[in-house]
Write a protein that holds these residues in place. Structure first.
Motif, PDB file in Angstrom:
ATOM      1  N   UNK A 198       6.952  -2.888  15.539  1.00 37.25           N
ATOM      2  CA  UNK A 198       6.980  -1.534  16.096  1.00 37.25           C
ATOM      3  C   UNK A 198       6.654  -1.557  17.588  1.00 37.25           C
ATOM      4  N   UNK A 199       5.629  -2.312  17.966  1.00 36.33           N
ATOM      5  CA  UNK A 199       5.242  -2.389  19.373  1.00 36.33           C
ATOM      6  C   UNK A 199       6.292  -3.064  20.229  1.00 36.33           C
ATOM      7  N   UNK A 200       6.879  -4.142  19.712  1.00 35.33           N
ATOM      8  CA  UNK A 200       7.921  -4.831  20.477  1.00 35.33           C
ATOM      9  C   UNK A 200       9.172  -3.965  20.590  1.00 35.33           C
ATOM     10  N   UNK A 201       9.539  -3.305  19.490  1.00 36.63           N
ATOM     11  CA  UNK A 201      10.714  -2.428  19.510  1.00 36.63           C
ATOM     12  C   UNK A 201      10.527  -1.291  20.504  1.00 36.63           C
ATOM     13  N   UNK A 202       9.307  -0.778  20.604  1.00 36.04           N
ATOM     14  CA  UNK A 202       9.029   0.326  21.530  1.00 36.04           C
ATOM     15  C   UNK A 202       9.270  -0.078  22.979  1.00 36.04           C
ATOM     16  N   UNK A 203       9.094  -1.353  23.299  1.00 38.48           N
ATOM     17  CA  UNK A 203       9.353  -1.822  24.654  1.00 38.48           C
ATOM     18  C   UNK A 203      10.808  -1.622  25.062  1.00 38.48           C
ATOM     19  N   UNK A 204      11.681  -1.592  24.071  1.00 39.62           N
ATOM     20  CA  UNK A 204      13.115  -1.444  24.337  1.00 39.62           C
ATOM     21  C   UNK A 204      13.651  -0.094  23.870  1.00 39.62           C
ATOM     22  N   UNK A 205      12.746   0.783  23.407  1.00 42.58           N
ATOM     23  CA  UNK A 205      13.184   2.091  22.930  1.00 42.58           C
ATOM     24  C   UNK A 205      14.041   2.020  21.688  1.00 42.58           C
ATOM     25  N   UNK A 206      13.710   1.061  20.796  1.00 40.63           N
ATOM     26  CA  UNK A 206      14.505   0.863  19.581  1.00 40.63           C
ATOM     27  C   UNK A 206      13.646   1.098  18.348  1.00 40.63           C
TER      28      UNK A 206
ATOM     29  N   UNK B 123      16.425   8.110  14.465  1.00 36.18           N
ATOM     30  CA  UNK B 123      15.841   6.820  14.068  1.00 36.18           C
ATOM     31  C   UNK B 123      16.465   6.308  12.771  1.00 36.18           C
ATOM     32  N   UNK B 124      16.541   7.174  11.774  1.00 33.02           N
ATOM     33  CA  UNK B 124      17.122   6.768  10.487  1.00 33.02           C
ATOM     34  C   UNK B 124      18.600   6.438  10.656  1.00 33.02           C
ATOM     35  N   UNK B 125      19.321   7.248  11.437  1.00 33.49           N
ATOM     36  CA  UNK B 125      20.741   6.974  11.674  1.00 33.49           C
ATOM     37  C   UNK B 125      20.924   5.624  12.364  1.00 33.49           C
ATOM     38  N   UNK B 126      20.048   5.292  13.321  1.00 33.08           N
ATOM     39  CA  UNK B 126      20.129   3.999  14.007  1.00 33.08           C
ATOM     40  C   UNK B 126      19.930   2.848  13.028  1.00 33.08           C
ATOM     41  N   UNK B 127      18.958   3.006  12.126  1.00 34.66           N
ATOM     42  CA  UNK B 127      18.689   1.951  11.143  1.00 34.66           C
ATOM     43  C   UNK B 127      19.857   1.794  10.178  1.00 34.66           C
ATOM     44  N   UNK B 128      20.381   2.905   9.717  1.00 35.00           N
ATOM     45  CA  UNK B 128      21.470   2.865   8.740  1.00 35.00           C
ATOM     46  C   UNK B 128      22.750   2.293   9.347  1.00 35.00           C
ATOM     47  N   UNK B 129      23.031   2.637  10.598  1.00 32.50           N
ATOM     48  CA  UNK B 129      24.303   2.260  11.208  1.00 32.50           C
ATOM     49  C   UNK B 129      24.235   0.998  12.060  1.00 32.50           C
ATOM     50  N   UNK B 130      23.033   0.396  12.181  1.00 34.78           N
ATOM     51  CA  UNK B 130      22.872  -0.820  12.973  1.00 34.78           C
ATOM     52  C   UNK B 130      23.313  -0.646  14.420  1.00 34.78           C
ATOM     53  N   UNK B 131      23.059   0.500  14.978  1.00 30.57           N
ATOM     54  CA  UNK B 131      23.349   0.727  16.388  1.00 30.57           C
ATOM     55  C   UNK B 131      22.451   1.848  16.885  1.00 30.57           C
ATOM     56  N   UNK B 132      22.367   1.996  18.193  1.00 35.09           N
ATOM     57  CA  UNK B 132      21.528   3.037  18.760  1.00 35.09           C
ATOM     58  C   UNK B 132      22.252   4.367  18.655  1.00 35.09           C
ATOM     59  N   UNK B 133      21.671   5.290  17.911  1.00 36.99           N
ATOM     60  CA  UNK B 133      22.234   6.625  17.746  1.00 36.99           C
ATOM     61  C   UNK B 133      21.430   7.577  18.622  1.00 36.99           C
ATOM     62  N   UNK B 134      22.105   8.311  19.456  1.00 32.49           N
ATOM     63  CA  UNK B 134      21.417   9.203  20.381  1.00 32.49           C
ATOM     64  C   UNK B 134      21.388  10.640  19.898  1.00 32.49           C
ATOM     65  N   UNK B 135      22.312  11.007  19.040  1.00 31.13           N
ATOM     66  CA  UNK B 135      22.360  12.396  18.608  1.00 31.13           C
ATOM     67  C   UNK B 135      23.029  12.491  17.245  1.00 31.13           C
ATOM     68  N   UNK B 136      22.458  13.350  16.400  1.00 32.52           N
ATOM     69  CA  UNK B 136      23.045  13.635  15.099  1.00 32.52           C
ATOM     70  C   UNK B 136      23.321  15.128  15.053  1.00 32.52           C
ATOM     71  N   UNK B 137      24.573  15.496  14.836  1.00 35.07           N
ATOM     72  CA  UNK B 137      24.954  16.904  14.745  1.00 35.07           C
ATOM     73  C   UNK B 137      25.295  17.214  13.290  1.00 35.07           C
ATOM     74  N   UNK B 138      24.516  18.096  12.705  1.00 37.45           N
ATOM     75  CA  UNK B 138      24.775  18.480  11.323  1.00 37.45           C
ATOM     76  C   UNK B 138      25.800  19.599  11.294  1.00 37.45           C
ATOM     77  N   UNK B 139      26.669  19.554  10.298  1.00 42.52           N
ATOM     78  CA  UNK B 139      27.654  20.613  10.117  1.00 42.52           C
ATOM     79  C   UNK B 139      26.926  21.913   9.799  1.00 42.52           C
TER      80      UNK B 139
END
Length: 196
Positions: free
Chosen positions: A113-121, A13-29
């Motif tokens: 929040x409710x509207x965003x949830x309709x689109x999984x964002x 969620x935070x990665x999506x907000x920061x990068x302005x795109x849908x992030x599906x996975x974050x892999x930490x080193x």
């Protein structure tokens, strides 16, 4: 020793907000030892807050956790993106889904929040993409839809202004009257009189 667990969902969620795109996975080193004062300070703040149980604690911890995630993304992460960048706006199907959702729930409380949830964002990403696609912020577009429905109901039904205000999602009759007059230059009562 302090252990801090950050959920994969919150990381994405935070990665999506920061990068302005849908992030599906974050892999930490896989870092075993590091001397990172930002990590140390964030973990100390979370640990201290957990021990104190002070007013606003959960909100404070979430805020620190979000800051910690941003730091981790900058220094230790590989990010997998899916979908178009936020600058492309919502797709046609997404626009249809959110338009239908808004129209079906105008009488209810609608929030990002409710509207965003309709689109999984996330709300932040949704707000940016909505504005690009619809040409205005979501709250302004919802208000315009409410006013349009109120105008139609005033013209086509014999319902009272109070009833119309409730069915269109306004707080009360005064709220409808104020916004109607501001946008259309006439009160709902005067609009009805001019029609009949």
């Amino acid at each position: 020793m302090t252990h801090v667990y950050l959920s994969a969902a919150l990381m994405a969620e935070v990665a999506s907000e920061v990068m302005d795109c849908l992030v599906t996975e974050v892999c930490l080193a896989d870092v075993l030892r590091t001397d990172d004062p930002v990590l140390t300070a964030a973990m100390a703040a979370i640990s201290h807050e957990a021990a104190q149980q002070a007013m606003g604690g959960p909100l404070y911890v979430e805020t620190v956790a979000r800051g910690l995630i941003i730091h981790l993304l900058r220094r230790y992460a590989a990010i997998m993106q899916r979908g178009p960048a936020a600058s492309s706006g919502l797709g046609p199907a997404q626009c249809r889904i959110i338009r239908d959702h808004i129209d079906a729930h105008l009488a209810e409380r609608l929030d990002l929040a409710g509207m965003a949830a309709q689109l999984g964002m996330t709300p932040c990403l949704f707000a940016r993409q909505f504005r690009i696609s619809f040409g205005s912020p979501a709250y302004a577009w919802v208000t315009a839809r409410r006013l349009e429905r109120a105008r139609r109901m005033l013209a086509e039904t014999g319902a009272s202004i109070k009833q119309i205000a409730a069915e269109c999602g306004f707080a009360d009759q005064a709220h409808l009257t104020r916004l109607f007059a501001r946008e259309l230059g006439v009160t709902p009562a005067a609009y009805c009189r001019a029609l009949h």
